[in-house]
Design an enzyme around this catalytic site. Structure first.
Site, mmCIF file in Angstrom:
data_model
loop_
_atom_site.group_PDB
_atom_site.id
_atom_site.type_symbol
_atom_site.label_atom_id
_atom_site.label_comp_id
_atom_site.label_asym_id
_atom_site.label_seq_id
_atom_site.Cartn_x
_atom_site.Cartn_y
_atom_site.Cartn_z
ATOM 1 N N CYS A 1 1.755 -12.077 13.120
ATOM 2 C CA CYS A 1 1.691 -12.034 11.657
ATOM 3 C C CYS A 1 3.068 -11.803 11.035
ATOM 4 O O CYS A 1 3.482 -12.549 10.129
ATOM 5 C CB CYS A 1 0.717 -10.953 11.202
ATOM 6 N N HIS B 1 1.287 -5.186 6.111
ATOM 7 C CA HIS B 1 2.687 -4.844 6.366
ATOM 8 C C HIS B 1 3.517 -5.049 5.108
ATOM 9 O O HIS B 1 3.167 -5.861 4.247
ATOM 10 C CB HIS B 1 3.273 -5.742 7.459
#
Length: 342
Positions: free
Chosen positions: A141, A221
């Site tokens: 990711c 994130h």
């Protein structure tokens, strides 16, 4: 004819890949395979997905748990053209021998090493190099977000070197009661963190170094980047470069999108499956250019960003779409990917 896709591992990524495959008009979900017997695999049954067990032993265990199975992984592979392996880290590498033995194309996820496939994939950067290959690895990711954003700058002739700090979620949301950290921050010991070299496995020309810190949250994130541009540039030029990527969406503080949780709430308000965000959400009003230096920040949905990349990788490996832009547009349309959320 539709490409028949198998999904091995029906967890955080696997269930999303299965759903995405089912939404494509040039693909057909052959089935999903796992070893679990809890609510997660039962959801596959509720969606009328064909469920397969890893082997005969797990088939017996699953049948005892009243989970209807259609056979084992070998049976699933026999009826598939390509398999997307979404099993936990390091397990996928153990499955490669079987895939190769049966002559099946396969896709691994970013938890595996680049060497396992010899090719790492990001649709907007290197789709053409994946055409008709036997296998590839969709990078993680964070790496996906890095390659997307830096490729946009590179394509505009603006990228010289990039230095990024990653604030990484501690664990997946559904496991936050089992693992993670509380009331502390944990910096990764090594600099660069693994994401920088991983981005270079997709594009060796990227001059990128990353550092990472694990933080006590699970939503997504957060990245901070400082980029040395090839020349003095305006903010408008940089924004134009980012906006040429259909998978980078601009967000703004003055719209109330000032934190990871507010962006997650927006995805839920947009009725995204699981509240997923496939795009990189980049703050337009935070972005700053000082002469030839660029500063920006963005959010990465760790559970969703690799899903469109995986769909494009299926098309590339099978050769059903040779044009990267056409595949990206098809995937974007099916998943509702937006260059701006409203």
């Amino acid at each position: 004819m539709k490409i028949k896709v198998a999904v091995n591992g029906y967890g955080v990524i696997g269930k999303r890949v299965a759903d995405a495959v089912s939404m494509q008009d040039d693909m057909e979900l052959a089935g999903v395979c796992d070893v679990i017997t809890d609510w997660r695999i039962k959801m596959a049954g509720l969606k009328n997905y064909s469920v397969f067990a890893s082997d005969d032993a797990f088939k017996s265990i699953m049948n005892e748990a009243k989970i209807t199975t259609s056979g084992t992984l070998t049976d699933l592979l026999a009826s598939s053209d390509i398999i997307v392996d979404c099993t936990p880290k390091k397990i996928a590498a153990q499955n490669i021998e079987l895939y190769k033995k049966l002559g099946k194309k396969f896709i691994l996820q970013g938890g595996e090493k680049h060497e396992a496939t010899g090719h790492s994939f990001s649709a907007e950067n290197n789709y053409a190099t994946a055409l008709n290959r036997d296998c590839t690895r969709v990078v993680s990711c964070n790496t996906t977000s890095i390659v997307r954003t830096l490729t946009a700058l590179k394509n505009a002739g603006l990228l010289s070197k990039a230095r990024g700090t990653l604030l990484r979620r501690a664990t997946d949301p559904w496991e936050s009661h089992l693992d993670g950290i509380m009331n502390t921050l944990v910096p990764e010991k090594e600099i660069p963190s693994h994401q920088g070299p991983d981005a270079q496995s997709v594009d060796p020309t990227l001059n990128v170094i990353t550092a990472a810190v694990k933080v006590p949250e699970t939503l997504s994130h957060l990245h901070y980047w400082n980029v040395q541009l090839t020349r003095k540039a305006s903010k408008a030029e940089v924004l134009d470069a980012f906006k040429k990527s259909s998978r980078i969406a601009m967000i703004e503080y003055n719209q109330g999108l000032s934190a990871n949780n507010t962006v997650k709430e927006l995805m839920l308000a947009l009725n995204r499956p699981y509240g997923d965000m496939y795009e990189v959400a980049l703050w337009e009003d935070m972005l700053k250019v000082v002469d030839d230096e660029l500063f920006y920040a963005y959010i990465v949905d760790n559970q969703a960003i690799v899903i469109p990349e995986t769909i494009d990788a299926i098309r590339a490996l099978t050769g059903i779409e040779k044009d990267a832009l056409k595949s990206i547009q098809k995937t974007n349309t099916s998943l509702g990917i937006l260059p701006k959320f409203f």
